[in-house]
Scaffold this motif. Structure first.
Motif, PDB file in Angstrom:
ATOM      1  N   ALA A  95       0.969  -1.136  -0.134  1.00 34.61           N
ATOM      2  CA  ALA A  95       0.002   0.016  -0.172  1.00 34.61           C
ATOM      3  C   ALA A  95       0.847   1.155  -0.110  1.00 34.61           C
ATOM      4  N   LEU A 148      -4.347  -2.415  -4.939  1.00 36.30           N
ATOM      5  CA  LEU A 148      -3.882  -3.128  -3.593  1.00 36.30           C
ATOM      6  C   LEU A 148      -3.810  -4.639  -3.989  1.00 36.30           C
ATOM      7  N   LEU A 173      -0.826   4.725  -1.198  1.00 36.68           N
ATOM      8  CA  LEU A 173      -2.042   4.386  -0.433  1.00 36.68           C
ATOM      9  C   LEU A 173      -1.811   4.505   0.958  1.00 36.68           C
ATOM     10  N   GLU A 193      -1.865   2.944   4.717  1.00 32.10           N
ATOM     11  CA  GLU A 193      -1.550   1.649   5.144  1.00 32.10           C
ATOM     12  C   GLU A 193      -2.940   1.263   5.726  1.00 32.10           C
ATOM     13  N   ASP A 220      -8.704   1.625  -5.924  1.00 30.56           N
ATOM     14  CA  ASP A 220      -7.680   1.246  -4.971  1.00 30.56           C
ATOM     15  C   ASP A 220      -7.478   0.133  -4.314  1.00 30.56           C
TER      16      ASP A 220
END
Length: 378
Positions: A309, A367, A314, A316, A363
């Motif tokens: 991430a 991930l 992004l 965590e 997103d």
């Protein structure tokens, strides 16, 4: 609501581009989600799960380039010997006809509809995530049709697919965005009580009241709970008419724990139950349904997901321990490192108003893609 599908773009190069690519696919993901939600799929309706399986198979074939293998209404995509196993399910708890009063709908960043959060958005994110990877050698995917009722016909299928895997990634919904790093296991029991009928007014003393025995057992069983282990009497029934001493009664018991040793303790206690009411008899059926998924089974993958991430820019992800079980409990019990909750952000699973955060789909998909990419490294 009508959503037009957009063609899936070509594969990006490098994990850094996964985020941009998958965010750009929001219209396609919304379209795919609408299609899956519109295929109602309650676990016990075979014609409905057959139609749903066809839609999932079409989506996977389009994005992965190959059709699935089928075992009934369970689907599997295999790319050689399994190193990374991805798991999902396409059945839901919603009966056919729910869509007529609660159709799939989009309002801004929120989509609603039966089964959208648990877990059809997870399937959409999973297939899009895998479609951006440069290669899928070593990746296997199982999408089953009976997870919501405990995976009775797919359990062996999942366990076989997990053989030799270095990781199992479960695309079930997140817990308010958190990854599920531990899950309670489940044990289920049925207590059958046999008494003796008699007229409640003319000669009640001749009876052996199974309903009264049921009341004693409910209180006893509830006392087996401990701080983190729940022992919950759930469905129950007794008697056949208002003026008859009940000749039989039945009690269902749901046990949940993060500790498999607790299942042993509770099992011994339940099997040691003895009748209290004279003339009644007691039989116990059941046992452990799904073992616990301990935090130790997810620790290494959770650490890696947090690294991935950060690499993607992004936040965590946090981790949560939850009371519900999934098919990830099965892979963890087989010794496969397992991380759950990699699916959508949203809420109200199994409840009216179930919803998905559409802004988070890209997103979450990125991930997952980057995590699989890292796990496939030699």
């Amino acid at each position: 609501m009508s959503v037009s599908a957009e063609p899936t773009p070509g594969k990006p190069t490098g994990t850094a581009s996964y985020l941009h690519e998958l965010r750009s696919r929001r219209p396609a993901m919304v379209h795919d989600l609408a299609v899956l939600v519109s295929a109602e799929s309650p676990s016990t309706d075979r014609s409905a799960t057959a139609a749903s399986a066809d839609e999932v198979a079409d989506l996977g074939a389009r994005l992965l380039g190959i059709p699935p293998e089928r075992a009934g209404h369970h689907l599997m995509w295999s790319h050689g010997a399994t190193r990374v196993l991805l798991i999902g399910h396409h059945d839901t708890v919603w009966p056919v006809g729910t869509l007529s009063r609660w159709p799939f709908a989009v309002d801004g960043d929120r989509a609603t509809g039966p089964g959208c959060f648990d877990m059809k958005a997870g399937l959409v994110q999973m297939f899009h995530a895998l479609s951006v990877l440069p290669a899928l050698d070593g990746v296997s995917i199982v999408v089953n049709a009976d997870e919501e009722i405990g995976s009775p016909t797919s359990r062996a299928f999942i366990e076989h697919a997990a053989e030799g895997a270095r990781a199992a990634l479960v695309c079930e919904p997140s817990a308010d965005g958190a990854l599920k790093i531990a899950r309670k296991g489940i044990a289920r029991y049925r207590l059958d009580i046999l008494g003796r009928a008699a007229h409640a007014g003319l000669d009640p003393a001749r009876g052996a009241n199974a309903g009264l025995e049921l009341a004693h057992q409910i209180l006893t069983v509830a006392g087996f709970a401990s701080r983190e282990t729940t022992v919950t009497p759930t469905t129950m029934s007794a008697g056949t008419s208002a003026n008859t001493v009940p000749a039989s009664a039945t009690l269902a018991v749901d046990v949940r724990s993060f500790d498999d040793d607790e299942f042993t303790r509770v099992d011994r206690a339940i099997r040691a139950l003895r009748p209290v009411v004279d003339g009644t008899r007691l039989a116990v059926h059941g046992g452990v349904h799904r073992p616990a998924l301990p935090a130790s089974a997810s620790a290494s993958l959770y650490h890696l997901a947090r690294e991935v991430a950060v690499d993607l820019g992004l936040p965590e992800p946090t981790g949560a321990s939850v009371g519900g079980a999934s098919d990830g409990n099965l892979t963890a019990y087989r010794g496969v490192p397992t991380l759950d909750g990699l699916g959508p952000v949203g809420g109200n699973a199994h409840a009216e108003g179930e919803w998905v955060d559409l802004a988070a789909m890209g997103d979450r998909s990125a991930l997952l893609a980057a995590l699989v990419h890292r796990l496939l490294r030699p």
